[in-house]
Design a protein around this motif. Structure first.
Motif, PDB file in Angstrom:
ATOM      1  N   LEU A   1      -3.285   4.539   3.512  1.00  0.00           N
ATOM      2  CA  LEU A   1      -2.223   5.321   2.884  1.00  0.00           C
ATOM      3  C   LEU A   1      -2.559   6.805   2.749  1.00  0.00           C
TER       4      LEU A   1
ATOM      5  N   LEU B   1      -0.835   3.742   8.173  1.00  0.00           N
ATOM      6  CA  LEU B   1       0.605   3.698   7.884  1.00  0.00           C
ATOM      7  C   LEU B   1       1.221   5.098   7.959  1.00  0.00           C
ATOM      8  N   THR B   2       0.464   6.092   7.537  1.00  0.00           N
ATOM      9  CA  THR B   2       0.953   7.470   7.606  1.00  0.00           C
ATOM     10  C   THR B   2       1.177   7.885   9.057  1.00  0.00           C
TER      11      THR B   2
ATOM     12  N   ASN C   1       8.307   0.547   6.110  1.00  0.00           N
ATOM     13  CA  ASN C   1       8.416   0.611   4.636  1.00  0.00           C
ATOM     14  C   ASN C   1       8.070  -0.717   3.981  1.00  0.00           C
TER      15      ASN C   1
ATOM     16  N   LYS D   1       4.390  -0.944   4.071  1.00  0.00           N
ATOM     17  CA  LYS D   1       3.782  -0.018   3.116  1.00  0.00           C
ATOM     18  C   LYS D   1       3.862  -0.572   1.692  1.00  0.00           C
TER      19      LYS D   1
END
Length: 351
Positions: free
Chosen positions: A32, A38-39, A61, A64
């Motif tokens: 994160l 994920l970024t 999403n 995440k």
């Protein structure tokens, strides 16, 4: 398992293996952080078409949220584990008996001696008087047969107050508790007169313990010290009564019958004849030594007259003893200053 499911599983596994808050923050950064997996996936959405962005963005999403939930769950687990360790270390067994608090204070040795003196003389029928520590010249000196310019005043060099009495003489800190002889007797003058009118004798029998002041300071003297005055006036009160009274007091105060008492001629302006009272212990560390403990004598007729009484009918004795001196002898203290230094190590011995 698609790419996002594998990423979520990898994050959950990494979080589970983090055993400290620092390890967990490092694991979070891999997924994160600014350069996290994920970024990076979110950054790649810009290359996709509008329809692909909606589908791909929604899936990312969801992944995440799953990673963040796993991160929060692990944070809570680590906090709970840390709290459990702390509680275990600080465990309190409420079934154990309580620990009593130590008594912090106790009576000062001088006050112990003071109360003991009051109790002993009270058992012999003496009232306890109390008077002002700032006295005028009449009560402190003149009424006690010690008029202005009398050489005996030099024996009681004292502290004066910047205030004059009705005769224009300065008030002083009392040099002894003897002024209460006059104050106590005159306060009961009506009772004496009524008793005499009935053909009876109302005796004056009182002790007055209290603070007194003189310009003196060494191992056995203090500018402020404690004294107890004794007065007994009646129709047939003699030196014999003084000796019996004071000897009985000393035996009770020191809790021994193994002592002697003697009178030694002396001079006081308010008594005639006058005597110092000495005692001698027959055993113990002070055995064989004569120790001065009081001044005494038959009350001078002039003093009786200044009380408003007839010296032809009222005769008796007075004495003045240092409470500090008596306490020193009772408790084996060889330096008066120890009583006033406030050293807890010394005072705690008397709890």
């Amino acid at each position: 398992m698609n790419e996002l499911d594998a990423l979520v599983a990898s994050a959950q596994d990494s979080f589970a293996q983090a055993h400290t808050a620092a390890d967990l923050e490092n694991a979070k950064a891999r997924f994160l952080g600014k350069s996290g997996q994920l970024t990076e996936l979110m950054k790649g959405l810009g290359k996709l078409s509008v329809d692909e962005k909606k589908t791909r963005g929604a899936a990312i999403n969801v992944a995440k949220q799953a990673v963040e939930q796993a991160l929060q769950a692990r944070r809570q687990a680590l906090a709970d584990a840390e709290l459990a360790v702390q509680l275990q270390a600080e465990a309190l067994d409420v079934t154990l008996p309580g620990r009593p608090r130590a008594v912090a204070g106790g009576l000062h040795p001088v006050l112990r001696a003071w109360e003991r003196i009051e109790a002993i003389f009270g058992s012999m029928g003496f009232a306890v008087g109390d008077g002002p520590e700032i006295e005028n010249d009449w009560f402190n000196f003149t009424a006690l047969n010690n008029p202005p310019n009398h050489p005996a005043r030099s024996m009681q060099d004292t502290f004066y107050v910047d205030l004059n009495d009705e005769q224009g003489l300065p008030y002083c800190l009392r040099t002894h508790t003897s002024p209460m002889q006059i104050r106590f007797a005159t306060a009961h003058a009506k009772r004496h007169a009524e008793a005499l009118a009935r053909g009876e004798m109302h005796e004056v029998r009182v002790i007055v313990p209290g603070r007194t002041y003189r310009v003196d300071n060494d191992a056995t003297h203090s500018p402020m010290f404690h004294q107890v005055e004794g007065l007994w006036l009646g129709e047939n009160v003699s030196f014999k009564d003084l000796k019996v009274t004071y000897l009985n007091f000393c035996k009770a105060f020191f809790e021994t019958d193994d002592l002697k008492l003697r009178f030694r001629p002396s001079y006081f302006p308010f008594t005639e004849p006058s005597a110092e009272i000495d005692i001698q212990f027959q055993s113990g560390p002070l055995a064989g030594k004569w120790l001065e403990v009081s001044g005494s004598g038959q009350v001078h007729p002039t003093v009786v007259r200044n009380m408003g009484l007839d010296p032809e009918r009222f005769v008796g004795f007075a004495f003045g003893s240092g409470i500090d001196r008596l306490a020193m002898l009772r408790y084996g203290v060889n330096d008066l200053r120890l009583f006033f230094d406030g050293d807890v190590r010394f005072l705690s011995q008397f709890k």
